[in-house]
Design a protein around this motif. Structure first.
Motif, short mmCIF file in Angstrom:
data_model
loop_
_atom_site.label_atom_id
_atom_site.label_comp_id
_atom_site.label_asym_id
_atom_site.label_seq_id
_atom_site.Cartn_x
_atom_site.Cartn_y
_atom_site.Cartn_z
N THR A 142 0.85 -1.20 0.00
CA THR A 142 0.00 0.00 0.00
C THR A 142 0.88 1.24 0.00
O THR A 142 1.83 1.33 0.79
CB THR A 142 -0.92 0.02 1.23
N PHE A 143 0.55 2.20 -0.88
CA PHE A 143 1.32 3.43 -0.99
C PHE A 143 0.59 4.64 -0.41
O PHE A 143 1.15 5.74 -0.39
CB PHE A 143 1.66 3.70 -2.46
N ALA A 144 -0.61 4.44 0.07
CA ALA A 144 -1.38 5.54 0.68
C ALA A 144 -2.41 4.91 1.61
O ALA A 144 -2.83 3.76 1.40
CB ALA A 144 -2.08 6.39 -0.39
N PRO A 145 -2.82 5.63 2.66
CA PRO A 145 -3.83 5.07 3.57
C PRO A 145 -5.14 4.76 2.84
O PRO A 145 -5.56 5.49 1.94
CB PRO A 145 -4.02 6.18 4.61
N THR A 146 -5.75 3.66 3.21
CA THR A 146 -7.02 3.28 2.62
C THR A 146 -8.19 3.70 3.51
O THR A 146 -8.01 3.88 4.72
CB THR A 146 -7.06 1.75 2.42
N PRO A 147 -9.38 3.89 2.94
CA PRO A 147 -10.53 4.29 3.78
C PRO A 147 -10.85 3.27 4.87
O PRO A 147 -11.37 3.64 5.93
CB PRO A 147 -11.67 4.40 2.76
N GLU A 148 -10.55 2.00 4.64
CA GLU A 148 -10.85 0.99 5.66
C GLU A 148 -10.02 1.17 6.92
O GLU A 148 -10.40 0.69 8.00
CB GLU A 148 -10.63 -0.41 5.09
N TRP A 149 -8.88 1.84 6.82
CA TRP A 149 -8.03 2.03 7.99
C TRP A 149 -8.54 3.14 8.91
O TRP A 149 -8.10 3.23 10.05
CB TRP A 149 -6.60 2.33 7.55
N ASP A 150 -9.38 4.02 8.39
CA ASP A 150 -9.96 5.12 9.19
C ASP A 150 -8.87 6.02 9.78
O ASP A 150 -8.93 6.43 10.94
CB ASP A 150 -10.83 4.55 10.31
N ASN A 151 -7.87 6.34 8.97
CA ASN A 151 -6.79 7.23 9.43
C ASN A 151 -6.47 8.29 8.37
O ASN A 151 -5.32 8.69 8.22
CB ASN A 151 -5.54 6.44 9.78
N ASP A 152 -7.48 8.71 7.62
CA ASP A 152 -7.25 9.70 6.58
C ASP A 152 -6.82 11.04 7.15
O ASP A 152 -6.02 11.76 6.55
CB ASP A 152 -8.53 9.89 5.75
N SER A 154 -5.60 11.68 10.61
CA SER A 154 -4.42 11.61 11.49
C SER A 154 -3.21 11.00 10.81
O SER A 154 -2.08 11.32 11.19
CB SER A 154 -4.76 10.81 12.75
N ALA A 155 -3.41 10.13 9.83
CA ALA A 155 -2.32 9.42 9.14
C ALA A 155 -1.49 8.59 10.11
O ALA A 155 -0.30 8.35 9.88
CB ALA A 155 -1.44 10.39 8.37
N LEU A 156 -2.11 8.15 11.21
CA LEU A 156 -1.44 7.32 12.19
C LEU A 156 -1.97 5.89 12.11
O LEU A 156 -3.00 5.63 11.49
CB LEU A 156 -1.63 7.88 13.60
N VAL A 157 -1.24 5.00 12.74
CA VAL A 157 -1.63 3.60 12.73
C VAL A 157 -2.91 3.43 13.56
O VAL A 157 -3.04 3.95 14.67
CB VAL A 157 -0.51 2.72 13.31
N THR A 158 -3.85 2.70 13.01
CA THR A 158 -5.11 2.42 13.68
C THR A 158 -5.26 0.91 13.86
O THR A 158 -4.54 0.12 13.21
CB THR A 158 -6.29 2.95 12.87
N PRO A 159 -6.16 0.47 14.74
CA PRO A 159 -6.39 -0.98 14.86
C PRO A 159 -6.80 -1.63 13.55
O PRO A 159 -6.45 -2.80 13.30
CB PRO A 159 -7.50 -1.06 15.91
N GLN A 160 -7.51 -0.91 12.71
CA GLN A 160 -7.92 -1.48 11.42
C GLN A 160 -6.70 -1.76 10.54
O GLN A 160 -6.62 -2.80 9.87
CB GLN A 160 -8.88 -0.53 10.71
N GLN A 161 -5.73 -0.83 10.53
CA GLN A 161 -4.53 -1.07 9.74
C GLN A 161 -3.72 -2.22 10.32
O GLN A 161 -3.18 -3.06 9.57
CB GLN A 161 -3.67 0.19 9.68
N LEU A 162 -3.60 -2.27 11.64
CA LEU A 162 -2.86 -3.37 12.27
C LEU A 162 -3.49 -4.72 11.93
O LEU A 162 -2.78 -5.68 11.61
CB LEU A 162 -2.83 -3.16 13.78
N GLN A 163 -4.80 -4.78 11.94
CA GLN A 163 -5.47 -6.03 11.57
C GLN A 163 -5.22 -6.38 10.11
O GLN A 163 -5.03 -7.54 9.76
CB GLN A 163 -6.97 -5.90 11.83
N SER A 164 -5.19 -5.36 9.25
CA SER A 164 -4.93 -5.60 7.84
C SER A 164 -3.52 -6.14 7.62
O SER A 164 -3.31 -7.05 6.80
CB SER A 164 -5.13 -4.31 7.05
N GLU A 165 -2.54 -5.60 8.33
CA GLU A 165 -1.16 -6.06 8.16
C GLU A 165 -0.99 -7.48 8.69
O GLU A 165 -0.29 -8.30 8.09
CB GLU A 165 -0.20 -5.11 8.88
N VAL A 166 -1.64 -7.79 9.82
CA VAL A 166 -1.59 -9.16 10.34
C VAL A 166 -2.26 -10.12 9.35
O VAL A 166 -1.81 -11.26 9.15
CB VAL A 166 -2.25 -9.24 11.72
N PHE A 167 -3.33 -9.66 8.71
CA PHE A 167 -4.01 -10.48 7.70
C PHE A 167 -3.08 -10.77 6.53
O PHE A 167 -3.12 -11.87 5.97
CB PHE A 167 -5.26 -9.75 7.22
N ARG A 168 -2.26 -9.81 6.14
CA ARG A 168 -1.31 -10.04 5.05
C ARG A 168 -0.32 -11.14 5.41
O ARG A 168 -0.04 -12.03 4.60
CB ARG A 168 -0.54 -8.75 4.74
#
Length: 212
Positions: A142-152, A154-168
């Motif tokens: 990913t080269f830019a935050p996605t809407p699913e991460w809900d960090n448009d 703050s641009a900070l790490v959110t639980p949604q992004q952490l879950q996405s990375e663990v899923f990868r």
């Protein structure tokens, strides 16, 4: 040695012969075995040391690049994305030789009639393995935050992004596990087919030709 083994040895031993002489190269083989064991232990220690150093380096980079506010870490989204990609690359570099080391004996047993075919099969599976890993990383980076991460904002790490990375990470482990399981099941079938093909070829090659 058990009593049964002793009786079998006595029955098969020629009359008047003594115990078999010790092998001349027994001591040399023992020394080689000890040297190989020491070399394996050294490689294992080096591997552990390299992994510890890599984890420490990644942790240091993450803590250095992550800003702080009132003692709390405010990790930008791209740091977690970069760390996940590094983990995927490290997994690819480590899992490949690990699987190959334990798969050589299996491939040698399956392709015992075609040793060169077994070696070629291992090389081809290595190429497929690294192609799958590279394609997976390219598809999921990913080269830019996605809407699913809900960090448009703050641009900070959110639980949604952490879950996405663990899923990868879990996704690539699942893909490699499924493909590796299929390879284990299909390899004996392929080995059997190659053996039958070679036997048929040798039989036809040595069979006498039709009468003139």
């Amino acid at each position: 040695m058990s009593d049964l083994e002793h009786l079998i040895e006595e029955a098969l031993r020629p009359i008047g012969s003594g115990p078999p002489p010790p092998s001349r190269d027994l001591f040399a083989r023992v020394l080689d075995s000890v040297a190989d064991d020491r070399a394996r232990r050294r490689r294992a220690r080096r591997t552990v040391a390299l992994w510890v150093a890599a984890v420490a380096l990644v942790a240091t980079l993450v803590l250095t690049l992550t800003p702080q506010s009132n003692g709390d870490l405010l990790m930008p989204w791209w740091i977690l994305e970069l760390a996940t990609n590094l983990v995927l690359v490290a997994m690819a570099v480590w899992l490949g030789p690990f699987i190959k080391r334990f798969g050589r004996a299996y491939a040698a047993d399956v392709f015992h009639d075609n040793p060169m075919t077994g070696k070629s099969y291992i090389v081809l599976t290595d190429i497929v393995y690294y192609l799958i890993f590279t394609a997976y990383i390219c598809f999921t980076v990913t080269f830019a935050p996605t809407p699913e991460w809900d960090n448009d904002i703050s641009a900070l790490v959110t639980p949604q992004q952490l879950q996405s990375e663990v899923f990868r990470i879990g996704g690539i482990l699942l893909v490699i596990g499924i493909l590796h399981g299929l390879n284990i099941v299909l390899m004996p079938v392929l080995g059997r087919l190659f053996s039958l093909n070679r036997r048929v070829t040798n039989t036809h090659g040595t069979a006498p030709g039709p009468p003139a």
